[in-house]
Design an enzyme around this catalytic site. Structure first.
Site, PDB file in Angstrom:
ATOM      1  N   GLY A  13       0.786  -1.232   0.000  1.00  0.00           N
ATOM      2  CA  GLY A  13       0.000   0.000   0.000  1.00  0.00           C
ATOM      3  C   GLY A  13       0.812   1.273   0.000  1.00  0.00           C
ATOM      4  O   GLY A  13       0.250   2.364  -0.159  1.00  0.00           O
ATOM      5  N   VAL A  14       2.133   1.187   0.150  1.00  0.00           N
ATOM      6  CA  VAL A  14       2.988   2.367   0.118  1.00  0.00           C
ATOM      7  C   VAL A  14       3.114   2.860  -1.330  1.00  0.00           C
ATOM      8  O   VAL A  14       3.285   2.059  -2.253  1.00  0.00           O
ATOM      9  CB  VAL A  14       4.379   2.056   0.702  1.00  0.00           C
ATOM     10  CG1 VAL A  14       5.363   3.187   0.445  1.00  0.00           C
ATOM     11  CG2 VAL A  14       4.261   1.788   2.205  1.00  0.00           C
ATOM     12  N   MET A  16       5.000   5.197  -4.334  1.00  0.00           N
ATOM     13  CA  MET A  16       6.281   5.788  -4.706  1.00  0.00           C
ATOM     14  C   MET A  16       6.165   6.363  -6.108  1.00  0.00           C
ATOM     15  O   MET A  16       5.333   5.935  -6.912  1.00  0.00           O
ATOM     16  CB  MET A  16       7.413   4.760  -4.636  1.00  0.00           C
ATOM     17  CG  MET A  16       7.287   3.616  -5.595  1.00  0.00           C
ATOM     18  SD  MET A  16       8.540   2.309  -5.332  1.00  0.00           S
ATOM     19  CE  MET A  16      10.007   3.099  -5.970  1.00  0.00           C
ATOM     20  N   ALA A  18       6.960   7.197 -10.018  1.00  0.00           N
ATOM     21  CA  ALA A  18       7.384   6.358 -11.137  1.00  0.00           C
ATOM     22  C   ALA A  18       8.778   6.723 -11.623  1.00  0.00           C
ATOM     23  O   ALA A  18       9.443   5.914 -12.271  1.00  0.00           O
ATOM     24  CB  ALA A  18       6.392   6.472 -12.283  1.00  0.00           C
ATOM     25  N   GLY A  20      12.524   8.308 -10.374  1.00  0.00           N
ATOM     26  CA  GLY A  20      13.390   8.718  -9.289  1.00  0.00           C
ATOM     27  C   GLY A  20      14.746   9.133  -9.819  1.00  0.00           C
ATOM     28  O   GLY A  20      14.995   9.142 -11.032  1.00  0.00           O
ATOM     29  N   GLY A  22      18.852   8.390  -9.481  1.00  0.00           N
ATOM     30  CA  GLY A  22      19.880   7.477  -9.013  1.00  0.00           C
ATOM     31  C   GLY A  22      21.229   8.157  -8.893  1.00  0.00           C
ATOM     32  O   GLY A  22      21.531   9.114  -9.617  1.00  0.00           O
ATOM     33  N   ASP A  47      17.597   7.322  -4.979  1.00  0.00           N
ATOM     34  CA  ASP A  47      18.078   5.955  -4.801  1.00  0.00           C
ATOM     35  C   ASP A  47      19.590   5.954  -4.630  1.00  0.00           C
ATOM     36  O   ASP A  47      20.325   6.416  -5.509  1.00  0.00           O
ATOM     37  CB  ASP A  47      17.698   5.118  -6.033  1.00  0.00           C
ATOM     38  CG  ASP A  47      18.202   3.690  -5.930  1.00  0.00           C
ATOM     39  OD1 ASP A  47      17.415   2.815  -5.521  1.00  0.00           O
ATOM     40  OD2 ASP A  47      19.382   3.449  -6.265  1.00  0.00           O
ATOM     41  N   TYR A  52      27.696   2.494  -2.917  1.00  0.00           N
ATOM     42  CA  TYR A  52      28.018   3.665  -3.740  1.00  0.00           C
ATOM     43  C   TYR A  52      28.922   4.638  -2.998  1.00  0.00           C
ATOM     44  O   TYR A  52      29.494   5.540  -3.611  1.00  0.00           O
ATOM     45  CB  TYR A  52      26.750   4.406  -4.157  1.00  0.00           C
ATOM     46  CG  TYR A  52      25.753   3.611  -4.946  1.00  0.00           C
ATOM     47  CD1 TYR A  52      26.054   2.363  -5.480  1.00  0.00           C
ATOM     48  CD2 TYR A  52      24.466   4.113  -5.164  1.00  0.00           C
ATOM     49  CE1 TYR A  52      25.117   1.650  -6.200  1.00  0.00           C
ATOM     50  CE2 TYR A  52      23.521   3.394  -5.883  1.00  0.00           C
ATOM     51  CZ  TYR A  52      23.845   2.164  -6.386  1.00  0.00           C
ATOM     52  OH  TYR A  52      22.908   1.454  -7.094  1.00  0.00           O
ATOM     53  N   LYS A  77      20.568   0.472   0.000  1.00  0.00           N
ATOM     54  CA  LYS A  77      20.720  -0.969  -0.187  1.00  0.00           C
ATOM     55  C   LYS A  77      21.818  -1.524   0.707  1.00  0.00           C
ATOM     56  O   LYS A  77      22.820  -0.842   0.974  1.00  0.00           O
ATOM     57  CB  LYS A  77      21.053  -1.279  -1.652  1.00  0.00           C
ATOM     58  CG  LYS A  77      20.130  -0.626  -2.665  1.00  0.00           C
ATOM     59  CD  LYS A  77      20.572  -0.889  -4.095  1.00  0.00           C
ATOM     60  CE  LYS A  77      19.882   0.027  -5.071  1.00  0.00           C
ATOM     61  NZ  LYS A  77      20.394   1.409  -5.023  1.00  0.00           N
ATOM     62  N   HIS A 110      21.151  -5.620  -1.995  1.00  0.00           N
ATOM     63  CA  HIS A 110      21.725  -5.095  -3.233  1.00  0.00           C
ATOM     64  C   HIS A 110      21.788  -6.157  -4.328  1.00  0.00           C
ATOM     65  O   HIS A 110      21.647  -5.851  -5.514  1.00  0.00           O
ATOM     66  CB  HIS A 110      23.122  -4.545  -2.967  1.00  0.00           C
ATOM     67  CG  HIS A 110      23.557  -3.523  -3.960  1.00  0.00           C
ATOM     68  ND1 HIS A 110      24.204  -2.357  -3.609  1.00  0.00           N
ATOM     69  CD2 HIS A 110      23.442  -3.463  -5.298  1.00  0.00           C
ATOM     70  CE1 HIS A 110      24.463  -1.638  -4.684  1.00  0.00           C
ATOM     71  NE2 HIS A 110      24.008  -2.305  -5.738  1.00  0.00           N
TER      72      HIS A 110
END
Length: 290
Positions: A13-14, A16, A18, A20, A22, A47, A52, A77, A110
């Site tokens: 139900g969360v 977000m 379409a 984003g 990176g 993200d 990273y 991640k 990840h």
């Protein structure tokens, strides 16, 4: 917030966005400015990942942005060197400290660790604990195959909300995307415009090719007065995916979210899907061990 941004509802139900932003391969010195530019252009999904090594810079940009935390959707991640139940929980705390957050929106494994799949399962159980404690709003995985997802589903209690995988026109993974969809798992595309091809020369049959210069994509882009990158991202969105393009160039950051004043026809979608080679053009996640 971008009023026309499509929202995708996860299996718990969360919601977000379409599209984003990176930050893979964004150098720490460039990351904060890039994230600030993305936020100024309407991105709200950011993200990153522990691997990273730029979570702190992402956190600094979020803190300085002035954007209401309720508008943001932040993903990070867990890297394989921290796999294991207790070590995963410690790594999560470290990521949260770097990001400067109390609650994370999405936490992903990840990648699977085939040489230590028991550690992969233990790590996902740690993610379940964080979810049950409401320290994360959703959990998921990245780079999982159908076989690995099947085993994970059989041995754990929470269906991943997301499987973040490599998708671009030359490697679109239709079978894996269909598998995800049938189980209520959202496909999130990393390297959605084929950046992995440009910084790696892997994959027989794709080396040297770049979808941004593909005649089919350029033809469709010209018809819509858009760039090939915008056409690719629109194709993925219309196929029901979330996309997280990366750039440190302000013009491209703005272009990559300017996707909602045109749509692709069924024929155009099919022409792009037909470009799939079935050949992975980036690193094989199964070649990476601890």
């Amino acid at each position: 917030m971008n009023a026309i941004m499509p929202r995708l509802t996860l299996n718990n139900g969360v919601a977000m966005d379409a599209v984003g932003f990176g930050v893979y391969r964004s150098a720490p010195a460039e990351t904060a400015v890039a994230v600030e530019t993305a936020l100024a252009n309407g991105y709200r999904l950011i993200d990153t990942a522990a691997a990273y090594r730029n979570e702190a810079e992402v956190g600094a940009a979020l803190s300085e942005s002035g954007v209401d935390r309720a508008e943001l959707f932040i993903t990070t991640k867990l890297w394989v060197e921290d796999y294991g139940y207790d070590s995963a929980l410690r790594a999560f705390d470290a990521s949260m400290a770097r990001l400067g957050l109390d609650v994370l929106d999405l936490y992903l494994l990840h990648q699977p660790l085939p040489s230590g799949f028991e550690a992969t399962i233990a790590s996902y159980r740690a993610l379940q604990t964080l979810y049950e404690q409401a320290r994360v709003r959703a959990i998921g995985v990245s780079n999982f195959t159908t076989a690995e997802l099947s085993e994970l589903l059989a041995r754990t209690d929470v269906v991943p909300a997301v499987n973040q995988i490599q998708v671009h026109p030359y490697f679109s993974q239709p079978y894996l995307r269909s598998f995800n969809l049938e189980r209520g798992i959202l496909t999130e595309a990393w390297s959605p415009i084929g950046g992995v091809i440009r910084y790696r020369n892997h994959g027989s049959g794709t080396a040297g090719k770049d979808p941004l210069h593909d005649p089919v994509l350029l033809d469709i882009a010209a018809a819509h007065h858009k760039t090939a990158a915008q056409v690719i991202l629109r194709w993925e969105i219309q196929l029901g995916m979330c996309v997280i393009p990366k750039s440190v160039t302000p013009r491209r950051i703005a272009e990559n979210i300017d996707l909602f004043d045109f749509s692709l026809s069924a024929g155009e979608l099919s022409r792009i899907s037909a470009l799939d080679t079935g050949i992975r053009s980036g690193p094989d996640p199964h070649a990476i061990t601890r």
